[in-house]
Design a protein around this motif. Structure first.
Motif, mmCIF file in Angstrom:
data_model
loop_
_atom_site.group_PDB
_atom_site.id
_atom_site.type_symbol
_atom_site.label_atom_id
_atom_site.label_comp_id
_atom_site.label_asym_id
_atom_site.label_seq_id
_atom_site.Cartn_x
_atom_site.Cartn_y
_atom_site.Cartn_z
ATOM 1 N N ALA A 1 -24.038 1.278 -14.595
ATOM 2 C CA ALA A 1 -25.300 1.553 -13.900
ATOM 3 C C ALA A 1 -26.019 2.747 -14.518
ATOM 4 O O ALA A 1 -27.252 2.770 -14.575
ATOM 5 C CB ALA A 1 -25.026 1.813 -12.417
ATOM 6 N N ILE A 2 -25.269 3.713 -15.014
ATOM 7 C CA ILE A 2 -25.888 4.923 -15.571
ATOM 8 C C ILE A 2 -26.454 4.666 -16.961
ATOM 9 O O ILE A 2 -27.598 5.026 -17.250
ATOM 10 C CB ILE A 2 -24.855 6.069 -15.620
ATOM 11 C CG1 ILE A 2 -24.459 6.488 -14.207
ATOM 12 C CG2 ILE A 2 -25.417 7.268 -16.374
ATOM 13 C CD1 ILE A 2 -23.296 7.462 -14.162
ATOM 14 N N CYS A 3 -25.673 4.042 -17.840
ATOM 15 C CA CYS A 3 -26.052 3.930 -19.258
ATOM 16 C C CYS A 3 -26.018 2.513 -19.805
ATOM 17 O O CYS A 3 -26.061 2.336 -21.031
ATOM 18 C CB CYS A 3 -25.143 4.814 -20.114
ATOM 19 S SG CYS A 3 -25.433 6.587 -19.909
ATOM 20 N N GLY A 4 -25.903 1.508 -18.954
ATOM 21 C CA GLY A 4 -25.869 0.155 -19.464
ATOM 22 C C GLY A 4 -24.508 -0.192 -20.060
ATOM 23 O O GLY A 4 -23.492 0.437 -19.725
ATOM 24 N N PRO A 5 -24.436 -1.167 -20.966
ATOM 25 C CA PRO A 5 -23.137 -1.612 -21.512
ATOM 26 C C PRO A 5 -22.305 -0.490 -22.123
ATOM 27 O O PRO A 5 -21.090 -0.447 -21.950
ATOM 28 C CB PRO A 5 -23.551 -2.648 -22.572
ATOM 29 C CG PRO A 5 -24.854 -3.174 -22.079
ATOM 30 C CD PRO A 5 -25.556 -2.013 -21.433
ATOM 31 N N ILE A 6 -22.953 0.438 -22.838
ATOM 32 C CA ILE A 6 -22.187 1.537 -23.443
ATOM 33 C C ILE A 6 -21.544 2.412 -22.367
ATOM 34 O O ILE A 6 -20.496 3.018 -22.582
ATOM 35 C CB ILE A 6 -23.102 2.387 -24.360
ATOM 36 C CG1 ILE A 6 -22.273 3.297 -25.261
ATOM 37 C CG2 ILE A 6 -24.100 3.192 -23.546
ATOM 38 C CD1 ILE A 6 -21.484 2.570 -26.299
ATOM 39 N N GLY A 7 -22.168 2.455 -21.193
ATOM 40 C CA GLY A 7 -21.623 3.240 -20.093
ATOM 41 C C GLY A 7 -20.338 2.670 -19.530
ATOM 42 O O GLY A 7 -19.565 3.390 -18.891
#
Length: 231
Positions: free
Chosen positions: A185-191
Motif C-alpha cells: 500500500a505504501i510503495c506498490g509492488p516494490i513495497g
C-alpha cells in the motif's frame, strides 16, 4: 556504581524491554516533531501535499488526484495518511504532512531498542544513538518519505521473524503478511518485495528451508493478488 553498571551492560526482562521500547520511541517521536509546524514544504513533499489538499476538497479515493484528475503514479495511501492528520487542522501543514513519517521513524527507534535490549541495554542505546546520528534518517523524519515508512515495515518484518525464533513470540508471526500488504500500500509492488526479500534472506541464512519456501510462495501469491487488485 558496580551494580548500576552491571544492569546497564546486561539485558532486561521482556516486559521491561517492552515498556522501555515505548519510552524510547515516544521520546524519539517528540524530538522528530519538535518545532516542525511552520517549516516550508518544498521539493518532493509538495506533490503529496497537493494530493492531500485535493482529498480535503473532494474526498479520498483509490488514487490521488491533481486538479480533480486521477494521478495513478502513486497509491493514495500516503496522501490518505496526511489527509487524516490534516483533518483536525482543516488544512495541510508541515506538521500534518510529516507526522506519518515521524511516527514510522519513532516505531523504528522503539523496535531497535526492543530487538537489542534483551541482550544488552548498552548496545540498544548505542544503536539508537548511531541511528539518530545518521543524517539521512534524521532528514527523512521531517519529510514525506514513503521510503522511510517502508524501512519501518521491513524492520518490523525482520523483528517479528527474529522474535519468533528467540523471544517465544511465534504467535505474532502471522502479522508478517499484514505488514507485507501494508508495504504494498505504501510503495506498490516494490513495497512488498523488499520486506519479503529480507524475510526470505533471514530464513536462508538460518537454513530454515521449510519456512523459506512457505514464506516465499505465500509472498508471491500475495504480490499477485495485490497487483490484480491494483490493476
Amino acid at each position: 556504581m558496580t551494580a548500576i553498571a552491571s544492569e546497564f551492560l546486561s539485558g532486561v526482562t521482556p516486559a521491561r524491554a517492552r515498556r522501555q521500547a515505548w519510552w524510547a520511541g515516544g521520546l524519539a517521536f517528540l524530538m522528530f516533531v519538535a518545532a516542525n509546524g511552520h517549516l516550508s514544504i518544498i521539493g518532493f513533499d509538495s506533490r503529496f501535499v497537493l494530493f492531500a489538499q485535493e482529498m480535503l476538497r473532494h474526498g479520498p479515493g483509490f488514487f490521488p488526484t491533481t486538479y480533480g484528475e486521477p494521478y495513478p503514479d502513486y497509491s493514495a495511501f500516503t496522501p490518505w495518511l496526511i489527509y487524516l492528520c490534516s483533518l483536525p487542522f482543516g488544512q495541510v501543514t508541515s506538521f500534518s504532512a510529516w507526522l506519518p513519517t515521524s511516527i514510522a521513524s519513532a516505531v523504528t527507534v522503539g523496535l531497535m531498542y526492543r530487538l537489542l535490549s534483551p541482550y544488552s541495554r548498552r548496545w540498544a542505546w548505542l544503536s539508537i544513538a548511531l541511528l539518530l546520528l545518521s543524517n539521512t534518517f534524521i532528514t527523512e523524519t521531517r519529510a514525506v518519505s514513503p521510503d522511510q515508512m517502508l524501512a519501518t515495515v521491513s524492520f518490523a518484518v525482520f523483528y517479528l521473524a527474529y522474535a519468533a525464533d528467540h523471544f517465544a513470540s511465534a504467535r505474532r508471526l502471522a502479522a508478517v503478511f499484514e505488514l507485507l500488504v501494508l508495504g504494498f500500500a505504501i510503495c506498490g509492488p516494490i513495497g512488498l518485495l523488499v520486506p519479503a526479500a529480507i524475510l526470505c534472506s533471514y530464513y536462508l541464512l538460518n537454513r530454515q528451508w521449510r519456512r523459506l519456501w512457505r514464506v516465499g510462495l505465500a509472498s508471491l501469491l500475495l504480490l499477485a493478488g495485490c497487483v490484480l487488485i491494483l490493476l
